[in-house]
Scaffold this motif. Sequence first.
Motif, mmCIF file in Angstrom:
data_model
loop_
_atom_site.group_PDB
_atom_site.id
_atom_site.type_symbol
_atom_site.label_atom_id
_atom_site.label_comp_id
_atom_site.label_asym_id
_atom_site.label_seq_id
_atom_site.Cartn_x
_atom_site.Cartn_y
_atom_site.Cartn_z
ATOM 1 N N UNK A 93 -0.138 -1.498 -9.515
ATOM 2 C CA UNK A 93 1.176 -1.721 -8.904
ATOM 3 C C UNK A 93 1.033 -2.484 -7.591
ATOM 4 N N UNK A 94 -0.005 -2.153 -6.842
ATOM 5 C CA UNK A 94 -0.241 -2.869 -5.587
ATOM 6 C C UNK A 94 -0.529 -4.344 -5.868
ATOM 7 N N UNK B 130 0.697 -10.588 -8.007
ATOM 8 C CA UNK B 130 1.556 -11.006 -9.118
ATOM 9 C C UNK B 130 2.637 -11.989 -8.652
ATOM 10 N N UNK B 131 3.100 -11.812 -7.417
ATOM 11 C CA UNK B 131 4.095 -12.736 -6.864
ATOM 12 C C UNK B 131 3.417 -13.897 -6.135
ATOM 13 N N UNK B 132 2.349 -13.588 -5.454
ATOM 14 C CA UNK B 132 1.673 -14.613 -4.646
ATOM 15 C C UNK B 132 1.042 -15.691 -5.534
ATOM 16 N N UNK C 38 0.832 -1.204 0.000
ATOM 17 C CA UNK C 38 0.000 0.000 0.000
ATOM 18 C C UNK C 38 0.867 1.256 0.000
ATOM 19 N N UNK C 39 1.912 1.261 0.843
ATOM 20 C CA UNK C 39 2.817 2.421 0.907
ATOM 21 C C UNK C 39 3.501 2.645 -0.436
ATOM 22 N N UNK C 40 4.012 1.567 -1.039
ATOM 23 C CA UNK C 40 4.734 1.684 -2.312
ATOM 24 C C UNK C 40 3.814 2.127 -3.441
#
Length: 588
Positions: free
Chosen positions: A127-128, A134-136, A78-80
């Motif tokens: 992006x979130x 995308x990785x999970x 969320x921050x990124x």
Amino acid sequence: MGRLIKFAKPYFWQSILCPFLMVGEVVMELLVPLYMGKIVDVGIQNGDMHYVLLTGGKMILMAAFSLFCGGLAARLAAVASMGLGARVREAMFKKLQTFSFSNIDKFSTASLVTRMTTDVTTIQNMYQMLLRIFFRAPMQFVFALVLSFRINHEVSSVFFYVIPLILVTLAIFAPVAYKRFKRMFKMFDGLNASVQENLIAIRVVKAFVRGDYEKKKFKKANDDLMAAAISAEKLMVLAQPMMMLVLFGTILTIAFLSSKFIVAGQMEIGNFAAILTYVMQILFSVIMIAMIFVSYVMSRASVSRIEEVLDEVPDINDDHADRQLKVANGEIEFRDVSFKYNENGKRNVVDHASFVIHSGETVGVIGGTGSAKTTLVSLIPRLYDVTSGEVLVAGHNVKDYTIEELRESVSMVLQNNVLFSGTILDNLRWGDENASEEEVVAACKAAQAHDFIMSFPDGYQTDLGQGGVNVSGGQKQRLCIARALLKKPKILILDDSTSAVDTFTDSKIREAFRNDFPNTTKLIIAQRISSVQEADKILVLENGKIADMGTHEELLERSPIYSEVYHSQQKGTVEEPEGGDGACQVQE
């Protein structure tokens, strides 16, 4: 997205740690079904409660660790993503500040607002999802597939038929969905344009009782957006039941195959429960990948719209400027200047204009509507660049100065007088943010604004409201003139800036120009000849050409255009009471 990733550099560690945490979450999550199967096949079948409790305790620890990793990853993502969105908006806004008028003309205001809000939000959401799903999803898919094959590779081979079917379906949907989402975002532009125009002109709408017309216009824009959104989402709605069909079909197939192995004694019930859980996780990961795919299609349309702004090359820049060059005085020279808004246009808006204005002179500009008066003076501070010829200030081509240096030396009061939300003092200090109270008062006295400002209960701290709605047209013009004077410019351009001011106040302003700003070159565009007849020279424009130039007396003798305008105004002259508009007060 690759190009926009550079805006996430300040959030590098959050972006790196998030995928690693997702690994921890997925691994722990996938081990839980395996241990559950062991509890059934070993603990319960053997009646070993110690084994059940010990293994159950391990499962609790795994679930807690998975929760910790997932929660922390969610926060970092969320921050990124929000940081990425903020930096993209900032980059777009900075780019907008470099645009010339011609650049801005390529985009509607509503479209730019949509791009900086809706489109950027779509990007940051994507992006979130990239950092988390995308990785999970791929990891969950691979690990669950491996574990299910370890349990029974014959049952798990069903996935070799299911997964290609899903991928082919997504590949078919993608191109069509992209076009539809791009069209949907354009409809957002239309809706925002309708709302923005209505809110800005709400007083005119109410004055002309055009509320019903505006409602119909808004309804059309809203219905167009709804139709475009339905068209885009229709594909996604169709894809969802197809995914569910594949999901439940796969579960039934595996349940059927597993039942045969259980009856034959080749598979235990605990392993069946574990493989069924892995089936759900595998298909759920495929659905998550499909969600990423949908978001990618939407974000691709948004990225292209954002890139249009970021890739726009400003027509006016400092590429060839001498950064050490300063504007020495207010001398202006036009050398065979021509200009047209579109390089493919058939005729010049300004056509071969040549004249010289010496520093400190007062020059009037007269001409009919559409004679290019505003366009002509806009070439001096490089709001537009000439198509051919040269504009010189203080003996140098305006392109030799940096834009900041040139525009700091030129004050321009536009036809459309713009004030901002805040106090009168806040607005005046746009001219010079460090101006002292004495300097502010002096500028306001020169613009004949001090008296009406002091008539307000809060004086210079009076809140103007949005766009200066609490002051009259004449008061607004005088505040804009005072703001321009506070800049202490070498060149002052007034574009019909006293049209709402009575003739007496107008004459007092011109007198202040002569006495208080003798070294400032003053260009005054006016409809009333009385506003410019005392000027050192007067330019007469007709269809973008310099029809004549001279003093008031000279033009009366030799210029038919000037003479006709002068005599027609003399016949219609009505004396206005002293003070005129100055008696207007702030509206309650």
